[in-house]
Write a protein that holds these residues in place. Structure first.
Motif, PDB file in Angstrom:
ATOM      1  N   ARG A  71      13.042 -81.843 -30.506  1.00 23.03           N
ATOM      2  CA  ARG A  71      11.998 -80.861 -30.284  1.00 23.03           C
ATOM      3  C   ARG A  71      10.698 -81.581 -29.955  1.00 23.03           C
ATOM      4  N   THR A  72       9.886 -80.918 -29.159  1.00 21.70           N
ATOM      5  CA  THR A  72       8.563 -81.442 -28.846  1.00 21.70           C
ATOM      6  C   THR A  72       7.543 -80.662 -29.656  1.00 21.70           C
ATOM      7  N   LEU A  73       6.790 -81.377 -30.465  1.00 25.52           N
ATOM      8  CA  LEU A  73       5.739 -80.769 -31.274  1.00 25.52           C
ATOM      9  C   LEU A  73       4.396 -80.993 -30.593  1.00 25.52           C
ATOM     10  N   THR A  74       3.640 -79.911 -30.445  1.00 26.02           N
ATOM     11  CA  THR A  74       2.264 -80.018 -29.978  1.00 26.02           C
ATOM     12  C   THR A  74       1.361 -79.742 -31.168  1.00 26.02           C
ATOM     13  N   LEU A  75       0.487 -80.696 -31.459  1.00 25.95           N
ATOM     14  CA  LEU A  75      -0.401 -80.583 -32.608  1.00 25.95           C
ATOM     15  C   LEU A  75      -1.844 -80.587 -32.140  1.00 25.95           C
ATOM     16  N   GLN A  76      -2.625 -79.682 -32.707  1.00 33.86           N
ATOM     17  CA  GLN A  76      -4.054 -79.650 -32.408  1.00 33.86           C
ATOM     18  C   GLN A  76      -4.802 -80.418 -33.492  1.00 33.86           C
ATOM     19  N   PHE A  77      -5.684 -81.317 -33.059  1.00 31.85           N
ATOM     20  CA  PHE A  77      -6.397 -82.207 -33.961  1.00 31.85           C
ATOM     21  C   PHE A  77      -7.867 -81.802 -34.056  1.00 31.85           C
ATOM     22  N   PRO A  78      -8.522 -82.204 -35.138  1.00 30.58           N
ATOM     23  CA  PRO A  78      -9.952 -81.908 -35.266  1.00 30.58           C
ATOM     24  C   PRO A  78     -10.753 -82.572 -34.144  1.00 30.58           C
ATOM     25  N   GLU A  79     -11.832 -81.931 -33.777  1.00 29.60           N
ATOM     26  CA  GLU A  79     -12.686 -82.471 -32.728  1.00 29.60           C
ATOM     27  C   GLU A  79     -13.207 -83.854 -33.124  1.00 29.60           C
ATOM     28  N   GLY A  80     -13.133 -84.783 -32.186  1.00 25.91           N
ATOM     29  CA  GLY A  80     -13.623 -86.124 -32.423  1.00 25.91           C
ATOM     30  C   GLY A  80     -12.612 -87.086 -33.002  1.00 25.91           C
TER      31      GLY A  80
END
Length: 264
Positions: A77-86
């Motif tokens: 599976r491909t996981l897309t993760l959103q990270f905190p700005e900066g």
């Protein structure tokens, strides 16, 4: 097809997926993505530094990322993760990031949305709690240490040995918390020693009391660890990844071999 905002996932340790010719995705729309915590303990030098050998991590979690998309493939599976700005300064394809203590390789960088994509094979999904992640879940992250960075925890490889369940939780004092952890594979209990190191979901922690027979041990967490990491939200019964300390493993295994040969 792509279905936004639909949650779903497999439980850790039981990932099985039939072979399928097509891929399916589940993604959260940007409007549903929550605020993320980022603690820049090791700010990245804009001039750049060489990575330490063997892609070393320190167990000092930098913050929490959120699962924004799950793309199911054939045996992975491909996981897309959103990270905190900066938090993605100098992130690039091929670099390593520890996600819940599991070393993953970046396959795509989406700077406009502060997201990274990772391909995770079925074996990793079976052996770690990454197979349990669903849309909107938070996970710990730490980028690989660089030469000159402060090593505030201990050397962590990102190679998870086993999982464990949080079987008890108790507040000690005003804000501290004690976790009772039970190893999924009791054979690793011999490497967990009082005052020794262990990485739990990528977090470098000191072991408290140990019960060898049951494969259980205590962990004591301060408020900052609870704030920056996912352990502050982990319920009793939750599954965590465990990486034992490599030096402890080497010493214990060496002594066992010497005893078996009659050299001790």
């Amino acid at each position: 097809g792509r279905a936004c905002g639909v949650r779903g996932g497999a439980r850790a340790g039981s990932f099985t997926r039939p072979r399928a010719p097509s891929r399916q995705s589940s993604c959260l729309p940007p409007s549903r993505r929550q605020g993320l915590v980022f603690s820049p303990f090791r700010p990245r030098d804009p001039g750049g530094k060489r990575l330490l050998p063997n892609r070393v991590f320190t167990g000092i979690v930098e913050g929490k990322a959120e699962v924004s998309c799950v793309d199911e493939g054939e045996e992975f599976r491909t996981l897309t993760l959103q990270f905190p700005e900066g938090s993605l300064n100098r992130a690039k394809v091929g670099a390593s990031v520890a996600i819940n203590g599991t070393c993953l390789t970046i396959v795509e960088v989406l700077r406009d949305t502060c997201e990274l994509k990772f391909d995770v094979i079925a074996e990793t999904l079976r052996r770690t709690n990454l197979g349990d992640l669903v849309l909107g879940d938070a996970c710990n992250f730490e980028r690989a240490a660089r030469i000159g960075d402060e090593i505030g925890g201990h050397n962590v490889s990102g190679h998870v040995h086993t999982t464990a369940s949080l079987c008890e939780q108790e507040r000690t004092g005003d804000r501290n918390v004690r976790f009772r952890v039970r190893l999924g594979d009791p054979e690793y209990a011999k490497y967990v020693l009082p005052k020794g190191y262990v990485a739990i979901d990528g977090i470098s922690l000191t072991v408290g009391e140990v019960s060898d027979d049951e494969g259980e041990f205590n962990l004591y967490l301060i408020p900052e660890t609870l704030r920056v990491t996912t352990l502050g939200e982990k319920p009793v019964g939750g599954i965590v990844n465990v990486e034992i300390d490599s030096q402890t493993q080497t010493i214990v295994d060496t002594i066992e071999k010497l005893k078996a040969r009659g050299d001790l």
